[in-house]
Write an enzyme that holds these catalytic residues in place. Structure first.
Site, PDB file in Angstrom:
ATOM      1  N   HIS A 106       0.296  10.874 -30.468  1.00 43.64           N
ATOM      2  CA  HIS A 106      -0.076  10.540 -31.848  1.00 43.64           C
ATOM      3  C   HIS A 106       0.095  11.710 -32.821  1.00 43.64           C
ATOM      4  O   HIS A 106      -0.762  11.957 -33.679  1.00 43.64           O
ATOM      5  CB  HIS A 106      -1.512  10.026 -31.889  1.00 43.64           C
ATOM      6  CG  HIS A 106      -1.714   8.701 -31.198  1.00 43.64           C
ATOM      7  ND1 HIS A 106      -0.719   7.769 -31.042  1.00 43.64           N
ATOM      8  CD2 HIS A 106      -2.822   8.140 -30.611  1.00 43.64           C
ATOM      9  CE1 HIS A 106      -1.194   6.707 -30.415  1.00 43.64           C
ATOM     10  NE2 HIS A 106      -2.464   6.898 -30.133  1.00 43.64           N
ATOM     11  N   HIS A 180      -3.581   2.654 -36.405  1.00 43.84           N
ATOM     12  CA  HIS A 180      -4.385   2.556 -35.187  1.00 43.84           C
ATOM     13  C   HIS A 180      -5.715   1.830 -35.412  1.00 43.84           C
ATOM     14  O   HIS A 180      -6.748   2.234 -34.873  1.00 43.84           O
ATOM     15  CB  HIS A 180      -4.620   3.962 -34.636  1.00 43.84           C
ATOM     16  CG  HIS A 180      -4.729   4.030 -33.156  1.00 43.84           C
ATOM     17  ND1 HIS A 180      -5.755   3.430 -32.453  1.00 43.84           N
ATOM     18  CD2 HIS A 180      -3.940   4.609 -32.230  1.00 43.84           C
ATOM     19  CE1 HIS A 180      -5.590   3.667 -31.168  1.00 43.84           C
ATOM     20  NE2 HIS A 180      -4.498   4.370 -30.990  1.00 43.84           N
ATOM     21  N   GLU A 311      -0.496  -1.980 -32.207  1.00 38.53           N
ATOM     22  CA  GLU A 311       0.172  -0.925 -32.967  1.00 38.53           C
ATOM     23  C   GLU A 311       1.667  -1.204 -33.058  1.00 38.53           C
ATOM     24  O   GLU A 311       2.376  -1.117 -32.062  1.00 38.53           O
ATOM     25  CB  GLU A 311      -0.072   0.420 -32.275  1.00 38.53           C
ATOM     26  CG  GLU A 311      -1.542   0.779 -32.123  1.00 38.53           C
ATOM     27  CD  GLU A 311      -1.777   1.761 -30.979  1.00 38.53           C
ATOM     28  OE1 GLU A 311      -1.346   2.917 -31.092  1.00 38.53           O
ATOM     29  OE2 GLU A 311      -2.386   1.370 -29.959  1.00 38.53           O
TER      30      GLU A 311
HETATM   31  C1  GLA Z   1      -3.052   4.616 -27.988  1.00 41.64           C
HETATM   32  C2  GLA Z   1      -2.636   4.944 -26.610  1.00 41.64           C
HETATM   33  C3  GLA Z   1      -3.808   4.967 -25.711  1.00 41.64           C
HETATM   34  C4  GLA Z   1      -4.893   5.893 -26.236  1.00 41.64           C
HETATM   35  C5  GLA Z   1      -5.247   5.491 -27.646  1.00 41.64           C
HETATM   36  C6  GLA Z   1      -6.209   6.449 -28.286  1.00 41.64           C
HETATM   37  O1  GLA Z   1      -3.194   3.319 -28.230  1.00 41.64           O
HETATM   38  O2  GLA Z   1      -1.657   4.068 -26.114  1.00 41.64           O
HETATM   39  O3  GLA Z   1      -3.416   5.382 -24.433  1.00 41.64           O
HETATM   40  O4  GLA Z   1      -4.439   7.213 -26.220  1.00 41.64           O
HETATM   41  O5  GLA Z   1      -4.118   5.434 -28.434  1.00 41.64           O
HETATM   42  O6  GLA Z   1      -7.382   6.576 -27.579  1.00 41.64           O
END
Ligand code: GLA
Length: 346
Positions: A106, A180, A311
């Site tokens: 991220h 997110h 997402e």
């Molecule tokens: C995303 C990732 C997950 C996790 C979340 C945050 O969706 O795919 O594995 O890292 O973000 O907690």
């Protein structure tokens, strides 16, 4: 359309953070903040008419300034993981910040979710929007080129919540922006989302290794627990998926010009329904597997599977996978994404 701007808090550097509340006449209300271009709250009436919080967030800025599970955040420069935080581009090797075991997640240690964005609001009778902008300096978190980014959140009288992204770079760089937001259509903090009914317009998904990096294969969803081509409850087969769902579904071989239908999420309890369409080739289904009792808005506690994320994005680790749709933005080109969330009652 209502658009109200209010003070939300102050960062540790002393910068003021604003909240932007947009609400339509049916009671769909979204609150954004310019720290992290975060969706802080989404409210929508259920079948009994109650306007309830349906996304996970915090009441106070302070909670967003610490590590948190990316509640409502704009993610950049790269949504999801890049293996070992490494990639090669135009003959150069790049080393990104590593913040998730051995991998980059991220956008790194200080991704787009942890910076202050500029903003501009606009409102007409039928729609209102806030356009955030952030200029990521050359070399930030290890990425090449200065990346100028715009994210516009709009709400209209058709109960549509639209996120539009644009970016331009001074040098070739990977870009994979997403949002997110964690959804619980029964009401944030009221329980888990295992009874929500989900449809995904996808025939295949990307299997991952133990660090959640795609193996490079695309697997058919046919018949197994990954198959949501017909509506199925999120919890129905989750026990067959190690760790819970945290996978990128393939929506198309390439991004599309116009948003295409991607998902339908329906909560039989409240009757709330959300349809997601996007121009992106992938949709990460993440069932809040790492939520572990964090306290959020209204003192509510968010437990494992207390919400899910859908997402819209390119595939994880694309900079290391020539066979995946490219995430490289070249100077002179414009990155674009449009993702639409349309809410309705039964
Ligand atoms: C995303 C990732 C997950 C996790 C979340 C945050 O969706 O795919 O594995 O890292 O973000 O907690």
């Amino acid at each position: 359309m209502k658009l109200v701007i209010e003070y939300f808090g102050q960062t540790h550097d002393g910068d003021e953070v604003q909240g932007y509340l947009i609400e339509n006449s049916s009671g769909l209300a979204v609150r954004l903040i310019n720290y992290g271009a975060i969706v802080q709250s989404v409210k929508f009436p259920g079948k009994n008419g109650d306007q309830e919080e349906i996304s996970l967030g915090f009441d106070r800025l302070e909670d967003y300034l610490h590590e948190h599970p990316y509640f409502g955040a704009t993610i950049g420069r790269y949504g999801n993981r890049i293996a070992r935080g490494e990639f090669a581009l135009e003959g150069e090797a790049y080393k990104l910040a590593v913040n998730n075991g051995p991998n980059h997640l991220h956008g790194g240690l200080r991704g787009f979710d942890k910076v202050l964005w500029g903003s501009e609001e606009s409102s007409t009778g039928e729609a209102a929007s806030v356009r955030f902008n952030y200029s990521s300096p050359d070399g930030e978190e290890g990425y090449p080129g200065r990346l100028d980014t715009w994210v516009t959140f709009s709400l209209d009288e058709g109960n549509r919540f639209i996120i539009e992204y644009e970016a331009r770079s001074s040098a070739s760089t990977p870009v994979n922006l997403t949002n997110h937001t964690y959804w619980n259509l029964s009401g944030a903090g009221t329980g888990d989302i295992l009874g929500h009914e989900l449809t995904l317009v996808s025939e295949s998904y990307l299997p991952v290794d133990q660090d959640l990096i795609p193996t490079g294969k695309m697997a058919d969803v046919e018949g197994g627990p990954m198959d949501f081509r017909s509506p199925a409850t999120v919890g129905g087969r989750i026990g067959e998926v190690e760790g819970g769902y945290d996978h990128c579904y393939v929506l198309g071989e390439q991004p599309s010009k116009e948003p295409r239908p991607a998902a339908i999420l329906r909560d039989p309890l409240s009757g709330r329904c959300m349809r997601v369409s996007t121009t992106e080739p992938g949709l990460q289904l993440y069932t809040g597997n790492f939520l572990d009792g964090i306290k959020g808005s209204g003192g509510k506690v968010f437990e494992r599977h207390g919400a899910l994320c859908l997402e819209a994005q390119h595939f994880p680790d694309s900079p290391n996978r020539a066979e995946f749709p490219s995430t490289i933005l070249s100077p002179g080109d414009t990155y674009r994404q449009v993702t639409v969330h349309e809410f309705s009652l039964p």
